[in-house]
Design an enzyme around this catalytic site. Sequence first.
Site, PDB file in Angstrom:
ATOM      1  N   CYS B  86       1.669  -2.426  -3.545  1.00  0.00           N
ATOM      2  CA  CYS B  86       2.620  -1.706  -4.392  1.00  0.00           C
ATOM      3  C   CYS B  86       4.013  -2.320  -4.261  1.00  0.00           C
ATOM      4  O   CYS B  86       4.212  -3.460  -4.658  1.00  0.00           O
ATOM      5  CB  CYS B  86       2.573  -0.211  -4.066  1.00  0.00           C
ATOM      6  SG  CYS B  86       3.266   0.816  -5.374  1.00  0.00           S
ATOM      7  N   HIS B 194      -3.359   1.238  -3.880  1.00  0.00           N
ATOM      8  CA  HIS B 194      -3.143   1.504  -2.447  1.00  0.00           C
ATOM      9  C   HIS B 194      -4.464   1.644  -1.687  1.00  0.00           C
ATOM     10  O   HIS B 194      -4.965   2.767  -1.545  1.00  0.00           O
ATOM     11  CB  HIS B 194      -2.379   2.824  -2.289  1.00  0.00           C
ATOM     12  CG  HIS B 194      -0.951   2.767  -2.676  1.00  0.00           C
ATOM     13  ND1 HIS B 194       0.052   2.448  -1.784  1.00  0.00           N
ATOM     14  CD2 HIS B 194      -0.342   2.997  -3.856  1.00  0.00           C
ATOM     15  CE1 HIS B 194       1.218   2.480  -2.401  1.00  0.00           C
ATOM     16  NE2 HIS B 194       1.015   2.816  -3.664  1.00  0.00           N
ATOM     17  N   GLU B 196      -4.841   1.633   1.417  1.00  0.00           N
ATOM     18  CA  GLU B 196      -4.596   2.429   2.627  1.00  0.00           C
ATOM     19  C   GLU B 196      -4.601   3.928   2.333  1.00  0.00           C
ATOM     20  O   GLU B 196      -4.649   4.741   3.249  1.00  0.00           O
ATOM     21  CB  GLU B 196      -3.276   1.997   3.295  1.00  0.00           C
ATOM     22  CG  GLU B 196      -1.994   2.591   2.718  1.00  0.00           C
ATOM     23  CD  GLU B 196      -1.541   1.970   1.395  1.00  0.00           C
ATOM     24  OE1 GLU B 196      -2.289   1.138   0.840  1.00  0.00           O
ATOM     25  OE2 GLU B 196      -0.445   2.336   0.927  1.00  0.00           O
TER      26      GLU B 196
END
Lengths: 76, 222
Positions: B86, B194, B196
């Site tokens: 990002c 994302h 994560e």
Amino acid sequence: MKARVHVMLKNGVLDPQGEAVRHALGAMGFDKVEGVRQGKVIDLDLAEGATEADVTEMCEKLLANTVIESYSIETL
Amino acid sequence: MKAAVLVFPGSNCDRDLAVAFEQAGFDVSMVWHKDSALPEGVDIVGVPGGFSYGDYLRCGAIAAQSPICQALAEHTNRGGYALGVCNGFQVLTETGILPGALLRNAGLKYICKTVDLKVATSDSVFTQGYNAGDVIGIPIAHHDGNYFADDATIAALHDQDRVAFTYGDNPNGSRDDIAGILSDNRRVLGMMPHPERAADDGHGGTDGTAMFRALAGMLAEA
């Protein structure tokens, strides 16, 4: 010296903000607007001895992203 | 294996990224943007999401000039690994480590949702835990994720199999639905989604876990 840097998205790079402004103007009845491009103006206050070459370097390294933007420098 | 996660003023996914690395078995250190060196022996640098420096000027532009990004460029020039997510992807393009730029979303709106992401290549340490063609669910959360590069760059990315992920349903106007790209040595990945945020059961999805596991597996062997 004072310098004014104009930063614009390059031709061919879609400017969605400019497009949104164009639509809004059209909706308000300004029917002669055929295109809008939105950019940035950056004014620099520079000490004695600064040159336009210095400003060019600032543009290349930080003020503009030359992948997507073009710039022009105006000394005031 | 050692991972370093960079922290800029305005980073907000730094801790999530660190936890994802930790859960895969990495020792993680957080590195402040004013530091001029990475910790000794770092295998991979994570550049996290967020709004570094308030997104002033352009997203990632000011972070790219910070002392730690000099160290990051030296690390990648030496063949070190890096993952930018990002805002981290935006930083990697602003430093010139990855080609292209991220423009304002074509629809002008900030978009926060889980999207279908197609794995475009499994030929990298980041994507080898997937099969090319797999569709995974990974969240996006960005206002400026519209990937742009000139025609020659886009052609080179395709020719060199460097498009890592594409969107199933392009949310932001990215050229050729590109969601993530690899460096020419395939050791740096930048992506807007994302992984994560899809790495723990509590996240509502774990499709990102395979990336961190594969990284840990490869770097443990190296």
